[in-house]
Design a protein around this motif. Structure first.
Motif, PDB file in Angstrom:
ATOM      1  N   LEU A   5       0.749  -1.302   0.034  1.00 16.19           N
ATOM      2  CA  LEU A   5       0.154  -0.073  -0.072  1.00 16.19           C
ATOM      3  C   LEU A   5       1.035   1.195  -0.014  1.00 16.19           C
ATOM      4  O   LEU A   5       0.579   2.266  -0.850  1.00 16.19           O
ATOM      5  CB  LEU A   5      -0.916  -0.147   1.188  1.00 16.19           C
ATOM      6  CG  LEU A   5      -1.888   1.117   1.510  1.00 16.19           C
ATOM      7  CD1 LEU A   5      -2.669   1.400   0.119  1.00 16.19           C
ATOM      8  CD2 LEU A   5      -2.761   1.010   2.528  1.00 16.19           C
ATOM      9  N   VAL A   6       1.900   1.258   0.888  1.00 11.69           N
ATOM     10  CA  VAL A   6       2.787   2.605   0.791  1.00 11.69           C
ATOM     11  C   VAL A   6       3.534   2.492  -0.313  1.00 11.69           C
ATOM     12  O   VAL A   6       3.851   3.498  -0.986  1.00 11.69           O
ATOM     13  CB  VAL A   6       3.789   2.463   2.123  1.00 11.69           C
ATOM     14  CG1 VAL A   6       2.893   2.453   3.559  1.00 11.69           C
ATOM     15  CG2 VAL A   6       4.569   1.397   1.893  1.00 11.69           C
ATOM     16  N   LEU A   7       4.012   1.512  -1.283  1.00 13.92           N
ATOM     17  CA  LEU A   7       4.432   1.704  -2.436  1.00 13.92           C
ATOM     18  C   LEU A   7       3.527   2.495  -3.411  1.00 13.92           C
ATOM     19  O   LEU A   7       3.913   3.180  -4.261  1.00 13.92           O
ATOM     20  CB  LEU A   7       4.703   0.267  -3.064  1.00 13.92           C
ATOM     21  CG  LEU A   7       6.162  -0.612  -2.879  1.00 13.92           C
ATOM     22  CD1 LEU A   7       6.143  -1.471  -3.411  1.00 13.92           C
ATOM     23  CD2 LEU A   7       6.976   0.374  -3.326  1.00 13.92           C
ATOM     24  N   VAL A   8       2.206   2.118  -3.274  1.00 18.78           N
ATOM     25  CA  VAL A   8       1.189   2.848  -4.167  1.00 18.78           C
ATOM     26  C   VAL A   8       1.257   4.195  -3.860  1.00 18.78           C
ATOM     27  O   VAL A   8       0.918   5.082  -4.814  1.00 18.78           O
ATOM     28  CB  VAL A   8      -0.206   2.164  -4.155  1.00 18.78           C
ATOM     29  CG1 VAL A   8      -1.234   3.088  -4.965  1.00 18.78           C
ATOM     30  CG2 VAL A   8      -0.147   0.565  -4.355  1.00 18.78           C
ATOM     31  N   PHE A  10      -5.554   0.416  -8.414  1.00 16.60           N
ATOM     32  CA  PHE A  10      -5.171  -0.409  -7.263  1.00 16.60           C
ATOM     33  C   PHE A  10      -6.150   0.122  -6.209  1.00 16.60           C
ATOM     34  O   PHE A  10      -6.796  -0.814  -5.574  1.00 16.60           O
ATOM     35  CB  PHE A  10      -3.992   0.367  -6.698  1.00 16.60           C
ATOM     36  CG  PHE A  10      -3.730  -0.225  -4.966  1.00 16.60           C
ATOM     37  CD1 PHE A  10      -3.335  -1.555  -4.827  1.00 16.60           C
ATOM     38  CD2 PHE A  10      -3.920   0.531  -4.141  1.00 16.60           C
ATOM     39  CE1 PHE A  10      -2.956  -1.860  -3.494  1.00 16.60           C
ATOM     40  CE2 PHE A  10      -3.854   0.293  -2.763  1.00 16.60           C
ATOM     41  CZ  PHE A  10      -3.276  -0.685  -2.473  1.00 16.60           C
ATOM     42  N   TRP A  11      -6.736   1.398  -6.121  1.00 11.63           N
ATOM     43  CA  TRP A  11      -7.689   1.786  -5.122  1.00 11.63           C
ATOM     44  C   TRP A  11      -9.185   1.123  -5.443  1.00 11.63           C
ATOM     45  O   TRP A  11      -9.717   0.813  -4.497  1.00 11.63           O
ATOM     46  CB  TRP A  11      -7.807   3.215  -5.135  1.00 11.63           C
ATOM     47  CG  TRP A  11      -8.883   4.005  -4.176  1.00 11.63           C
ATOM     48  CD1 TRP A  11      -8.376   4.417  -3.130  1.00 11.63           C
ATOM     49  CD2 TRP A  11     -10.051   4.173  -4.446  1.00 11.63           C
ATOM     50  NE1 TRP A  11      -9.264   4.881  -2.312  1.00 11.63           N
ATOM     51  CE2 TRP A  11     -10.677   4.599  -3.204  1.00 11.63           C
ATOM     52  CE3 TRP A  11     -11.251   3.807  -5.144  1.00 11.63           C
ATOM     53  CZ2 TRP A  11     -12.105   4.927  -2.730  1.00 11.63           C
ATOM     54  CZ3 TRP A  11     -12.678   4.140  -4.822  1.00 11.63           C
ATOM     55  CH2 TRP A  11     -12.770   4.840  -3.845  1.00 11.63           C
ATOM     56  N   THR A  65      -6.599   7.946  -0.647  1.00 10.03           N
ATOM     57  CA  THR A  65      -7.927   8.052  -1.078  1.00 10.03           C
ATOM     58  C   THR A  65      -7.894   9.766  -1.346  1.00 10.03           C
ATOM     59  O   THR A  65      -8.502  10.459  -2.315  1.00 10.03           O
ATOM     60  CB  THR A  65      -8.932   7.807  -0.100  1.00 10.03           C
ATOM     61  OG1 THR A  65      -9.041   6.422   0.185  1.00 10.03           O
ATOM     62  CG2 THR A  65     -10.408   8.406  -0.479  1.00 10.03           C
ATOM     63  N   ALA A  66      -7.291  10.551  -0.338  1.00 13.36           N
ATOM     64  CA  ALA A  66      -7.236  11.898  -0.431  1.00 13.36           C
ATOM     65  C   ALA A  66      -6.450  12.351  -1.721  1.00 13.36           C
ATOM     66  O   ALA A  66      -6.645  13.271  -2.386  1.00 13.36           O
ATOM     67  CB  ALA A  66      -6.642  12.487   0.898  1.00 13.36           C
ATOM     68  N   HIS A  67      -5.304  11.592  -2.023  1.00 10.34           N
ATOM     69  CA  HIS A  67      -4.378  11.835  -3.236  1.00 10.34           C
ATOM     70  C   HIS A  67      -5.430  11.755  -4.349  1.00 10.34           C
ATOM     71  O   HIS A  67      -5.357  12.653  -5.233  1.00 10.34           O
ATOM     72  CB  HIS A  67      -3.442  11.043  -3.129  1.00 10.34           C
ATOM     73  CG  HIS A  67      -2.088  11.485  -3.590  1.00 10.34           C
ATOM     74  ND1 HIS A  67      -1.086  11.283  -2.937  1.00 10.34           N
ATOM     75  CD2 HIS A  67      -1.878  12.282  -4.682  1.00 10.34           C
ATOM     76  CE1 HIS A  67       0.055  12.178  -3.471  1.00 10.34           C
ATOM     77  NE2 HIS A  67      -0.496  12.573  -4.467  1.00 10.34           N
ATOM     78  N   LEU A  68      -6.010  10.890  -4.393  1.00 12.50           N
ATOM     79  CA  LEU A  68      -7.079  10.614  -5.734  1.00 12.50           C
ATOM     80  C   LEU A  68      -7.942  11.677  -5.668  1.00 12.50           C
ATOM     81  O   LEU A  68      -8.433  12.025  -6.956  1.00 12.50           O
ATOM     82  CB  LEU A  68      -7.617   9.134  -5.572  1.00 12.50           C
ATOM     83  CG  LEU A  68      -6.795   7.845  -6.036  1.00 12.50           C
ATOM     84  CD1 LEU A  68      -7.263   6.791  -5.491  1.00 12.50           C
ATOM     85  CD2 LEU A  68      -6.489   7.970  -7.626  1.00 12.50           C
ATOM     86  N   PRO A  77     -16.499  12.701  -6.189  1.00 16.07           N
ATOM     87  CA  PRO A  77     -17.237  12.489  -4.849  1.00 16.07           C
ATOM     88  C   PRO A  77     -17.152  10.998  -4.210  1.00 16.07           C
ATOM     89  O   PRO A  77     -17.311  10.954  -3.075  1.00 16.07           O
ATOM     90  CB  PRO A  77     -18.710  12.887  -5.009  1.00 16.07           C
ATOM     91  CG  PRO A  77     -18.868  12.816  -6.424  1.00 16.07           C
ATOM     92  CD  PRO A  77     -17.759  13.230  -7.021  1.00 16.07           C
ATOM     93  N   LYS A  78     -16.753  10.039  -5.196  1.00 15.57           N
ATOM     94  CA  LYS A  78     -16.750   8.704  -4.494  1.00 15.57           C
ATOM     95  C   LYS A  78     -15.569   8.719  -3.673  1.00 15.57           C
ATOM     96  O   LYS A  78     -15.459   7.965  -2.625  1.00 15.57           O
ATOM     97  CB  LYS A  78     -16.535   7.791  -5.487  1.00 15.57           C
ATOM     98  CG  LYS A  78     -15.210   7.792  -6.442  1.00 15.57           C
ATOM     99  CD  LYS A  78     -15.352   6.696  -7.581  1.00 15.57           C
ATOM    100  CE  LYS A  78     -14.013   6.391  -8.234  1.00 15.57           C
ATOM    101  NZ  LYS A  78     -13.873   5.495  -9.277  1.00 15.57           N
ATOM    102  N   TYR A  79     -14.516   9.526  -3.869  1.00 15.35           N
ATOM    103  CA  TYR A  79     -13.359   9.529  -2.782  1.00 15.35           C
ATOM    104  C   TYR A  79     -13.557  10.194  -1.676  1.00 15.35           C
ATOM    105  O   TYR A  79     -13.118   9.798  -0.457  1.00 15.35           O
ATOM    106  CB  TYR A  79     -12.211  10.015  -3.568  1.00 15.35           C
ATOM    107  CG  TYR A  79     -11.629   9.504  -4.745  1.00 15.35           C
ATOM    108  CD1 TYR A  79     -11.364   8.025  -4.823  1.00 15.35           C
ATOM    109  CD2 TYR A  79     -11.670   9.978  -6.109  1.00 15.35           C
ATOM    110  CE1 TYR A  79     -10.957   7.323  -5.797  1.00 15.35           C
ATOM    111  CE2 TYR A  79     -11.404   9.175  -7.151  1.00 15.35           C
ATOM    112  CZ  TYR A  79     -11.012   7.865  -7.048  1.00 15.35           C
ATOM    113  OH  TYR A  79     -10.422   7.190  -8.128  1.00 15.35           O
ATOM    114  N   ALA A  80     -14.501  11.250  -1.522  1.00 15.46           N
ATOM    115  CA  ALA A  80     -14.924  11.943  -0.714  1.00 15.46           C
ATOM    116  C   ALA A  80     -15.767  10.975   0.403  1.00 15.46           C
ATOM    117  O   ALA A  80     -15.642  11.080   1.624  1.00 15.46           O
ATOM    118  CB  ALA A  80     -15.674  13.167  -0.764  1.00 15.46           C
TER     119      ALA A  80
END
Length: 619
Positions: free
Chosen positions: A273-276, A298-299, A358-361, A368-371
């Motif tokens: 995950l941290v690699l992503v 990945f998300w 998620t915040a990065h995306l 809004p799906k990320y929010a």
């Protein structure tokens, strides 16, 4: 903090913002940018109380104990008592928590100008500089450099030296960015040079073996070395740092993700995950679409096929080859979660790093799906891992029936997860608001004061979303201004009413942003009234295993017994009631049995159940 230091910090922040735009794609007008941490201040609320617990714990720790292993490793005297857990003198990861501490404490200093933590950071950085000088070659760690020799020869045999090295580098980078401490940056450059020299001696075949991490609990876990090096490159503009970051972007993992191939099954969750997160920084710095595709694919894989109902993930490995992999820390087969509910799922590090991703995306897409996902993770994974009475945190957040939270000893048991947790709780004010040009996105409803410097506007958010089901926003400005406000309407709120200065402005569509575009004046007020209701969410592979929500809150049954419900999905929903709205207490009448429920983030030491069984298939 002295006013002169604060001015210097603001100038430094502005300079760094310019560097980010120059070397990456941060000037892309389609992005929604998060605000600097000092521009959003939490106001009195239960969220601020959680932040205060975290700050108090950070201040309770002894700086010389944190520094002990670094001094010993550098041959310098230390009479301090060593820390315990994974910071003990005989543990390979010793030093990792100090990196987390530097990051978290520097965020608090930047937000509040906390003089105690500011002085402590200056002291710790100066002492770490002495350790680096004593070692003499740019190397700095609490473990000997011979660990890297072993890693390069047998590709294991030691416990994750790059993982720990990254934490220290990241902590120093954050101290520099957040406080302007130039000595921290100089130490960081020396550490990067040391890695560069080591890597330059290795051929590609050796590097590939050293960074191939498909086994259970990989001892060659490299952490987010790519992420910190991309961030360093954004400041240094040194192509050497960009080249070094790319070495840690492993094609065996990057390219299948970019091709939308789900290769997660069996992998150690936080290792990858941290690699992503590093790939996300790679996209920011280079604009290479390969990184964008890998991150976004990945998300989708993670949240749709490997995550639990609260957005957390990690659990037993399909092919368990280590004691840990029997119960925890790995991803399983896509969509197969019903038989993974051990007592050690949902590692806290994974929840924190998922939230970051998620915040990065959202900054890239404004989708809004990320929010929606961020809000779920915030309440039900991150806030749920902290004891709201003591501030202690868990390593795992079990979701089965019945379960109990196991808190790490805050003075003795220093693991990766209380390290990532102090970072998470030092950034509770982050990613509430985003901006681009004259547009402001409001993604979270938490009492805060926003200083929108670019527009010379301040915004005060009030209200208790969870208890009163509404939020208020008041704008302050010296001169009327045309602004676009985009208010997030969560997917769980079916009828959200928006009012401007007491007049109804419309109804929001679930899972979208409601747009208010007008000329605003000082004192204008917005009110958002949310539609709370009960709902159930089944396991993707077992619709008789369900979890219960009220609004954004994942609820936990209060019982020491395994919960088997008699009714169907519709029976459960109709039997749920709000018992005490102010204390967030709920009840379920189920075939003559009454259960008591409360939000998972309110659970402390008592036994509870999140996923429970129904006797009938859901309808």
């Amino acid at each position: 903090m002295k006013s002169s230091n604060k001015i210097l910090l603001l100038l430094l922040s502005a300079l760094m913002a310019g560097n980010l735009s120059a070397k990456g794609i941060g000037d892309d007008k389609s992005r929604a940018l998060s605000f600097p941490v000092e521009d959003v201040v939490l106001q009195p609320s239960w969220v601020q109380q959680r932040e205060s617990l975290n700050i108090a714990w950070m201040k309770s720790l002894d700086a010389d104990r944190l520094l002990h292993n670094f001094r010993v490793n550098a041959g310098l005297p230390s009479s301090a008592e060593p820390l315990g857990g994974w910071e003990a003198p005989y543990i390979g990861l010793r030093g990792h928590f100090v990196g987390h501490y530097l990051s978290a404490a520097s965020s608090v200093v930047r937000k509040y100008g906390d003089s105690f933590l500011h002085d402590r950071l200056d002291y710790m950085v100066a002492e770490l500089a002495k350790c680096q000088s004593a070692l003499g070659d740019g190397y700095l760690s609490a473990f000997p450099a011979t660990d890297f020799d072993v890693l390069e020869k047998v590709f294991g045999g030691v416990w994750a030296p790059y993982y720990t090295y990254h934490k220290i580098m990241q902590g120093l980078l954050d101290v520099y960015r957040n406080t302007g401490n130039r000595q921290a940056y100089d130490i960081l450059l020396g550490m990067a040079d040391y890695v560069d020299r080591r890597m330059s001696r290795l051929d590609e075949a050796t590097i590939s073996k050293m960074l191939y991490t498909v086994q259970a609990n990989p001892s060659n876990e490299a952490g987010a070395m790519n992420e910190v090096l991309y961030e360093l490159y954004a400041i240094s503009h040194d192509e050497k740092h960009l080249k070094l970051a790319r070495i840690f972007d492993r094609d065996w993992f990057l390219r299948p993700l970019a091709a939308n191939e789900d290769i997660l099954s069996g992998l150690h969750a936080n290792t990858h995950l941290v690699l992503v997160n590093g790939f996300a920084e790679g996209y920011d710095r280079t604009g290479n679409p390969l990184y964008y595709d890998a991150v976004s694919n990945f998300w989708e894989m993670l949240l749709s096929a490997h995550a639990y109902v609260n957005g957390s993930s990690s659990g037993p490995r399909p092919n368990a080859t280590t004691p840990t992999s029997l119960t925890s820390e790995h991803w399983g087969l896509p969509g197969h979660l019903g038989n993974t509910l051990t007592r050690e799922i949902a590692e806290s590090c994974v929840s924190h790093n998922t939230q970051k991703l998620t915040a990065h995306l959202f900054t890239w897409t404004r989708n809004p799906k990320y929010a929606d996902a961020y809000m779920n993770t915030f309440y039900n994974a991150v806030m749920a891992l902290q004891n709201h009475e003591t501030g202690a945190c868990v390593y795992h957040l079990p979701l089965g029936s019945p379960r109990q939270k196991k808190y790490l000893d805050s003075q003795a048991d220093f693991k990766c997860c209380n390290g990532s947790s102090i970072e998470a709780f030092s950034l509770l004010n982050n990613n509430i608001y985003f901006h681009s040009g004259d547009t402001l996105w409001v993604n979270q409803y938490i009492p805060t004061l926003l200083n929108w410097k670019d527009r010379r506007v301040s915004l005060t958010q009030t209200g208790d979303l969870l208890r009163d089901h509404k939020a208020g926003i008041t704008l302050s400005m010296k001169k009327s201004s045309k602004l676009v406000l985009r208010l997030f309407i969560p997917s769980w709120s079916k009828q959200t009413a928006i009012f401007v200065n007491g007049e109804r402005a419309g109804t929001g569509t679930p899972g979208s942003f409601f747009t208010l575009q007008r000329k605003w004046s000082d004192g204008d007020r917005i009110e958002i009234r949310f539609d709370f209701g009960f709902r159930i969410e089944p396991m993707p592979d077992d619709d008789r295993t369900i979890a219960v929500f009220y609004g954004p809150m994942l609820l936990a049954f209060q019982s020491p017994d395994e919960i088997w419900l008699k009714g169907s999905a519709s029976d459960v929903v109709s039997g749920l009631k709000v018992t005490d709205a102010q204390n967030l207490v709920f009840s379920l009448d189920d075939g003559g049995t009454t259960y008591r429920l409360k939000p998972l983030f309110e659970v402390t030491d008592e036994p509870y159940s999140v996923y429970v069984r129904t006797r009938k298939l859901t309808e």
